[in-house]
Structure formats: C-alpha cells, structure tokens
Design a protein around this motif. Structure first.
Motif, PDB file in Angstrom:
ATOM      1  N   TYR A 182       0.840  -1.199   0.000  1.00 52.95           N
ATOM      2  CA  TYR A 182       0.000   0.000   0.000  1.00 52.95           C
ATOM      3  C   TYR A 182       0.878   1.254   0.000  1.00 52.95           C
ATOM      4  CZ  TYR A 182      -3.356   3.492   1.686  1.00 52.95           C
ATOM      5  OH  TYR A 182      -4.130   4.620   1.830  1.00 52.95           O
ATOM      6  N   CYS A 183       1.934   1.239   0.810  1.00 55.31           N
ATOM      7  CA  CYS A 183       2.881   2.368   0.833  1.00 55.31           C
ATOM      8  C   CYS A 183       3.548   2.534  -0.526  1.00 55.31           C
ATOM      9  CB  CYS A 183       3.933   2.157   1.913  1.00 55.31           C
ATOM     10  SG  CYS A 183       3.322   2.199   3.608  1.00 55.31           S
ATOM     11  N   LEU A 184       4.002   1.438  -1.092  1.00 55.59           N
ATOM     12  CA  LEU A 184       4.685   1.497  -2.386  1.00 55.59           C
ATOM     13  C   LEU A 184       3.731   1.933  -3.491  1.00 55.59           C
ATOM     14  CD1 LEU A 184       6.722  -1.771  -1.973  1.00 55.59           C
ATOM     15  CD2 LEU A 184       7.742   0.481  -2.371  1.00 55.59           C
ATOM     16  N   SER A 185       2.483   1.480  -3.408  1.00 53.87           N
ATOM     17  CA  SER A 185       1.493   1.869  -4.406  1.00 53.87           C
ATOM     18  C   SER A 185       1.168   3.355  -4.312  1.00 53.87           C
ATOM     19  CB  SER A 185       0.216   1.046  -4.215  1.00 53.87           C
ATOM     20  OG  SER A 185      -0.807   1.463  -5.081  1.00 53.87           O
ATOM     21  N   TRP A 221      11.465   7.646  -7.472  1.00 53.15           N
ATOM     22  CA  TRP A 221      12.520   6.918  -6.774  1.00 53.15           C
ATOM     23  C   TRP A 221      12.655   7.472  -5.357  1.00 53.15           C
ATOM     24  CZ3 TRP A 221      14.810   2.587  -8.364  1.00 53.15           C
ATOM     25  CH2 TRP A 221      14.807   2.280  -9.721  1.00 53.15           C
ATOM     26  N   ARG A 222      12.679   6.592  -4.381  1.00 51.55           N
ATOM     27  CA  ARG A 222      12.845   7.000  -2.984  1.00 51.55           C
ATOM     28  C   ARG A 222      13.842   6.069  -2.302  1.00 51.55           C
ATOM     29  NH1 ARG A 222       8.770  10.555  -1.405  1.00 51.55           N
ATOM     30  NH2 ARG A 222       6.888  10.563  -2.717  1.00 51.55           N
ATOM     31  N   PRO A 223      14.578   6.569  -1.316  1.00 50.72           N
ATOM     32  CA  PRO A 223      15.501   5.701  -0.579  1.00 50.72           C
ATOM     33  C   PRO A 223      14.737   4.559   0.094  1.00 50.72           C
ATOM     34  CG  PRO A 223      15.919   8.011  -0.086  1.00 50.72           C
ATOM     35  CD  PRO A 223      14.639   7.970  -0.858  1.00 50.72           C
ATOM     36  N   SER A 224      15.334   3.400   0.122  1.00 49.38           N
ATOM     37  CA  SER A 224      14.669   2.252   0.730  1.00 49.38           C
ATOM     38  C   SER A 224      14.342   2.498   2.201  1.00 49.38           C
ATOM     39  CB  SER A 224      15.546   1.001   0.593  1.00 49.38           C
ATOM     40  OG  SER A 224      16.840   1.231   1.125  1.00 49.38           O
ATOM     41  N   ARG A 225      15.179   3.285   2.874  1.00 47.02           N
ATOM     42  CA  ARG A 225      14.935   3.569   4.290  1.00 47.02           C
ATOM     43  C   ARG A 225      13.651   4.375   4.478  1.00 47.02           C
ATOM     44  NH1 ARG A 225      18.429   4.164   9.332  1.00 47.02           N
ATOM     45  NH2 ARG A 225      19.811   2.765   8.200  1.00 47.02           N
ATOM     46  N   GLY A 235       9.292  -9.026  -8.586  1.00 41.29           N
ATOM     47  CA  GLY A 235       9.129  -8.143  -9.729  1.00 41.29           C
ATOM     48  C   GLY A 235       8.119  -7.032  -9.530  1.00 41.29           C
ATOM     49  N   LEU A 236       7.860  -6.677  -8.265  1.00 44.49           N
ATOM     50  CA  LEU A 236       6.862  -5.647  -7.972  1.00 44.49           C
ATOM     51  C   LEU A 236       7.466  -4.254  -7.912  1.00 44.49           C
ATOM     52  CD1 LEU A 236       4.953  -7.540  -5.132  1.00 44.49           C
ATOM     53  CD2 LEU A 236       4.527  -7.579  -7.611  1.00 44.49           C
ATOM     54  N   VAL A 237       8.776  -4.163  -7.723  1.00 39.24           N
ATOM     55  CA  VAL A 237       9.446  -2.863  -7.658  1.00 39.24           C
ATOM     56  C   VAL A 237      10.767  -2.944  -8.409  1.00 39.24           C
ATOM     57  CG1 VAL A 237       8.425  -2.318  -5.400  1.00 39.24           C
ATOM     58  CG2 VAL A 237      10.720  -3.335  -5.527  1.00 39.24           C
ATOM     59  N   ASP A 238      11.292  -1.780  -8.739  1.00 39.21           N
ATOM     60  CA  ASP A 238      12.649  -1.667  -9.260  1.00 39.21           C
ATOM     61  C   ASP A 238      13.546  -1.182  -8.121  1.00 39.21           C
ATOM     62  OD1 ASP A 238      11.707  -2.280 -11.839  1.00 39.21           O
ATOM     63  OD2 ASP A 238      11.244  -0.170 -12.225  1.00 39.21           O
ATOM     64  N   MET A 239      14.739  -1.711  -8.054  1.00 41.37           N
ATOM     65  CA  MET A 239      15.708  -1.278  -7.046  1.00 41.37           C
ATOM     66  C   MET A 239      17.036  -0.993  -7.729  1.00 41.37           C
ATOM     67  SD  MET A 239      15.095  -3.678  -3.647  1.00 41.37           S
ATOM     68  CE  MET A 239      16.126  -2.642  -2.604  1.00 41.37           C
ATOM     69  N   ARG A 240      17.725   0.034  -7.244  1.00 38.81           N
ATOM     70  CA  ARG A 240      19.064   0.314  -7.754  1.00 38.81           C
ATOM     71  C   ARG A 240      19.946   0.739  -6.606  1.00 38.81           C
ATOM     72  NH1 ARG A 240      17.527   5.739 -11.275  1.00 38.81           N
ATOM     73  NH2 ARG A 240      17.225   7.188  -9.507  1.00 38.81           N
ATOM     74  N   MET A 241      21.203   0.356  -6.712  1.00 39.34           N
ATOM     75  CA  MET A 241      22.147   0.648  -5.643  1.00 39.34           C
ATOM     76  C   MET A 241      22.663   2.070  -5.772  1.00 39.34           C
ATOM     77  SD  MET A 241      25.607  -1.487  -4.584  1.00 39.34           S
ATOM     78  CE  MET A 241      24.669  -3.008  -4.452  1.00 39.34           C
ATOM     79  N   GLU A 247      17.711   2.602  -3.741  1.00 35.05           N
ATOM     80  CA  GLU A 247      16.508   3.367  -4.033  1.00 35.05           C
ATOM     81  C   GLU A 247      15.458   2.423  -4.602  1.00 35.05           C
ATOM     82  OE1 GLU A 247      17.433   7.982  -5.155  1.00 35.05           O
ATOM     83  OE2 GLU A 247      17.830   6.474  -6.713  1.00 35.05           O
ATOM     84  N   VAL A 248      14.190   2.775  -4.393  1.00 34.21           N
ATOM     85  CA  VAL A 248      13.095   1.914  -4.805  1.00 34.21           C
ATOM     86  C   VAL A 248      12.080   2.724  -5.604  1.00 34.21           C
ATOM     87  CG1 VAL A 248      11.267   0.350  -4.022  1.00 34.21           C
ATOM     88  CG2 VAL A 248      13.398   0.522  -2.728  1.00 34.21           C
ATOM     89  N   GLN A 249      11.505   2.090  -6.612  1.00 28.04           N
ATOM     90  CA  GLN A 249      10.437   2.694  -7.391  1.00 28.04           C
ATOM     91  C   GLN A 249       9.444   1.587  -7.760  1.00 28.04           C
ATOM     92  OE1 GLN A 249      11.355   3.980 -11.423  1.00 28.04           O
ATOM     93  NE2 GLN A 249      10.189   5.861 -11.151  1.00 28.04           N
ATOM     94  N   ALA A 250       8.151   1.927  -7.769  1.00 26.43           N
ATOM     95  CA  ALA A 250       7.118   0.934  -8.083  1.00 26.43           C
ATOM     96  C   ALA A 250       6.134   1.508  -9.093  1.00 26.43           C
ATOM     97  CB  ALA A 250       6.392   0.510  -6.812  1.00 26.43           C
ATOM     98  N   PRO A 251       6.571   1.766 -10.326  1.00 29.79           N
ATOM     99  CA  PRO A 251       5.715   2.456 -11.294  1.00 29.79           C
ATOM    100  C   PRO A 251       4.558   1.626 -11.832  1.00 29.79           C
ATOM    101  CG  PRO A 251       7.763   1.795 -12.331  1.00 29.79           C
ATOM    102  CD  PRO A 251       7.910   1.489 -10.871  1.00 29.79           C
ATOM    103  N   GLN A 252       4.667   0.278 -11.775  1.00 25.93           N
ATOM    104  CA  GLN A 252       3.639  -0.561 -12.383  1.00 25.93           C
ATOM    105  C   GLN A 252       2.806  -1.333 -11.369  1.00 25.93           C
ATOM    106  OE1 GLN A 252       5.004  -2.968 -15.657  1.00 25.93           O
ATOM    107  NE2 GLN A 252       6.470  -1.433 -16.331  1.00 25.93           N
TER     108      GLN A 252
END
Length: 329
Positions: free
Chosen positions: A238-241, A247-251, A297-303, A315-320
C-alpha cells in the motif's frame, strides 16, 4: 470490567477481542487506554442501558466508530482497514482487489521457477543425500541467471547457498508444483501445466500466495523474528502503491512502516554495533523490499553510491504496481 485481548469478543462474532472490536485499541490508537475507557464509561452511563445486550450494542457501536477513524501513521487507513490488511490480506475485496490477468514483466522468482522446471524436465532431478537439488543443476541455473540479483552469490557449493533458487524450490513444493519422490525432484501435473507461457499470471499468483501466507521469510536471513514485517506485507505494498511513482531511498519505506508499527522495536535490541532502529531498518529493507517486492518483480531497485564500500544503500520505485493491485481505501 477489564476486557482481555485473547478473550472472545463481547459482540458475539466468535473472534478474539484483539482481532475484532478491540483491533482499534491496538492499531493506531492515539488515545490512551484510560482515555478510551473513560469515553466508553461515559457512553454507557448516558445510555441508560438496562440489559447486557444493550451494553454490548453500545460497546460494539463505540468500537466501530473508533475503528473507522483515519490514522495518519497508516497513511489515512483506519484501524479496521489495517486489521483487514494484517489478518485477511487476500480476502478483503472491499479494501483491495488484484488483477488476476497481470504478471510482472521481470520477476526473478518466476524466472527461477521456469529455469528449475526446465532443468527437472520429464526425467526428474536426483536429490542429494541431504535432500537438496544437485549442485551441478544449481550451478547451471546460476550461470544463466541475470546479473541483477541483488545478492548474487559468486560461487556455490550447495543449493542452500543459492538463496533465491532454494527459496523457489521450497515454495514450489509447498504450492504442490514440485514434489520429491523416491529420491528425485519431479514436477507435479499442476507444475507441468503452469510452465506454459499462457499460464504465467496464474503461476505468479499461486507461488506468490504461498510465499506471503505460508513461507517463513525469516528463513532467508539471520535477523530477529520480527513477525509484523511479514504479516504487514500488504501495508508495505500500500505504501509502495501510494508513494512509489518516484525513486525514494529504501529507508524511507522502512521508516513509514515503523511509524505504523512502532511495537516492532520490541522484537529487536541494541548491541555495540547497531541500534534497535538500525537493525529493524536493515531487516525490513532485506525482507520486504529486496527479498519480497524486488524478488517478485513488484518494484525496481538500484544501488546508490556510498563512501563506505561495506555499506549498501538502495533506491526503490514501483511504477507498475497499480496495474496489479488496487486499493479502495
């Protein structure tokens, strides 16, 4: 009269008080227990109730009203809605619905299942003496696995050291798609059927539901057994949606979760290396963002680049995500 958390609820639902009318006194209650008791006492005294049924009706009405309040820490959800998320995440169509035709474009979990199913084939794969997949099979799958696994092992000596494959093998067995019979791993009829490309959405749903409902996330790491992290998986989505288009920091998401469930810190402790908060953050980021949301496969993550080579930040992003899950809050 004191109402205990594990006693049957007085409303007659048959549920424990903590999972019925008492949910709001534990989830997001901005009032102290004493203040809530005072309000309830005032309501009873002013009602002129003369029977137990009338008193129970007043209690139920007060709790229903109390539990319908939107809570800032819950991103606007009410205690009743949060209770549904925690205890009926897959069975609350009034709160959340899933698109059964959707599947992630890129999912390490599904890709590993398909690779495992292909390797097992029709002849099966002989289990090791410890009941694991044969090491050469594991190494072959690892060699053909995309490089984007966040914790990709450089080399393995046993299936267990390939955490992602080990997880999918266990989940697939729990889902009834793979079985071990007479020393061989084989696909069941259901497993064979779901390997077809046109059944990819159903395969995702079957494996995902087992992962969130039956598989113990703590098996994959050495962190404390913080049960609420897995129980609250739908709130994390729900938070990610709600917040995941950028893009937001994972923390950031770990902090949002801790705001909603501060009692999680009671299951962690300080040591000379990490505070309880840091241990929680690391556990949440690993279990929820990396080994759950990204793995499926629900989010994208990058270091992110960090000055310390031993520190990893993401960082995390959940565009789809909203293409699959719709919240009706």
């Amino acid at each position: 009269m004191k109402i205990y958390r594990n006693t049957p609820c007085s409303c007659g639902s048959g549920k424990k008080y903590k999972r019925c009318c008492g949910a709001g006194t534990q989830l997001g209650d901005e009032l102290s227990q004493d203040s809530w008791a005072e309000q309830l006492t005032q309501a009873i005294n002013s009602s002129q109730a003369t029977s137990l049924d009338e008193l129970n009706a007043i209690i139920q009405h007060m709790n229903t009203k109390h539990n319908a309040r939107p809570i800032n820490e819950f991103l606007g959800l009410s205690p009743s809605q949060m209770s549904e998320m925690l205890y009926q995440p897959l069975e609350s169509p009034g709160l959340v619905t899933f698109n059964d035709t959707w599947f992630p474009e890129k999912s390490s979990a599904i890709d590993l299942f398909n690779a495992l199913a292909t390797s097992i084939g029709t002849d099966g794969a002989k289990a090791t003496s410890k009941g694991n997949l044969p090491i050469q099979l594991c190494r072959d799958i690892l060699a053909n696995t995309p490089e984007d696994l966040l914790m990709r092992p450089p080399r393995i000596r046993t299936e267990v050291e390939f955490d992602e494959l080990n997880t999918i093998r266990l989940v697939s067995e729990m889902a009834g798609l793979i079985q071990k019979h007479k020393g061989y791993f084989r696909l069941t009829e259901a497993g064979q059927a779901l390997t077809a490309p046109e059944h990819r959405a159903r395969l995702f749903r079957v494996l995902f539901n087992v992962y969130v409902s039956s598989f113990n996330w703590g098996y994959r790491d050495g962190y404390p057994d913080i049960e609420i992290i897995q129980t609250g998986w739908l709130f994390s989505l729900y938070c990610l949606s709600s917040l995941g288009l950028a893009w937001r920091p994972s923390r950031f998401y770990a902090e949002k979760f801790l705001e909603a469930f501060p009692q999680a810190l009671e299951e962690t402790s300080n040591n000379k290396f990490f505070s309880a908060e840091d241990k929680f953050y690391h556990c949440y980021i690993s279990r929820t963002l990396s080994r759950f949301a990204h793995f499926w496969g629900l989010v994208d993550m990058r270091m992110l680049a960090t000055p310390d080579q031993f520190t990893f930040e993401y960082e995390v992003q959940a565009p789809q995500l909203t293409n699959w899950i719709q919240f009706h809050a």
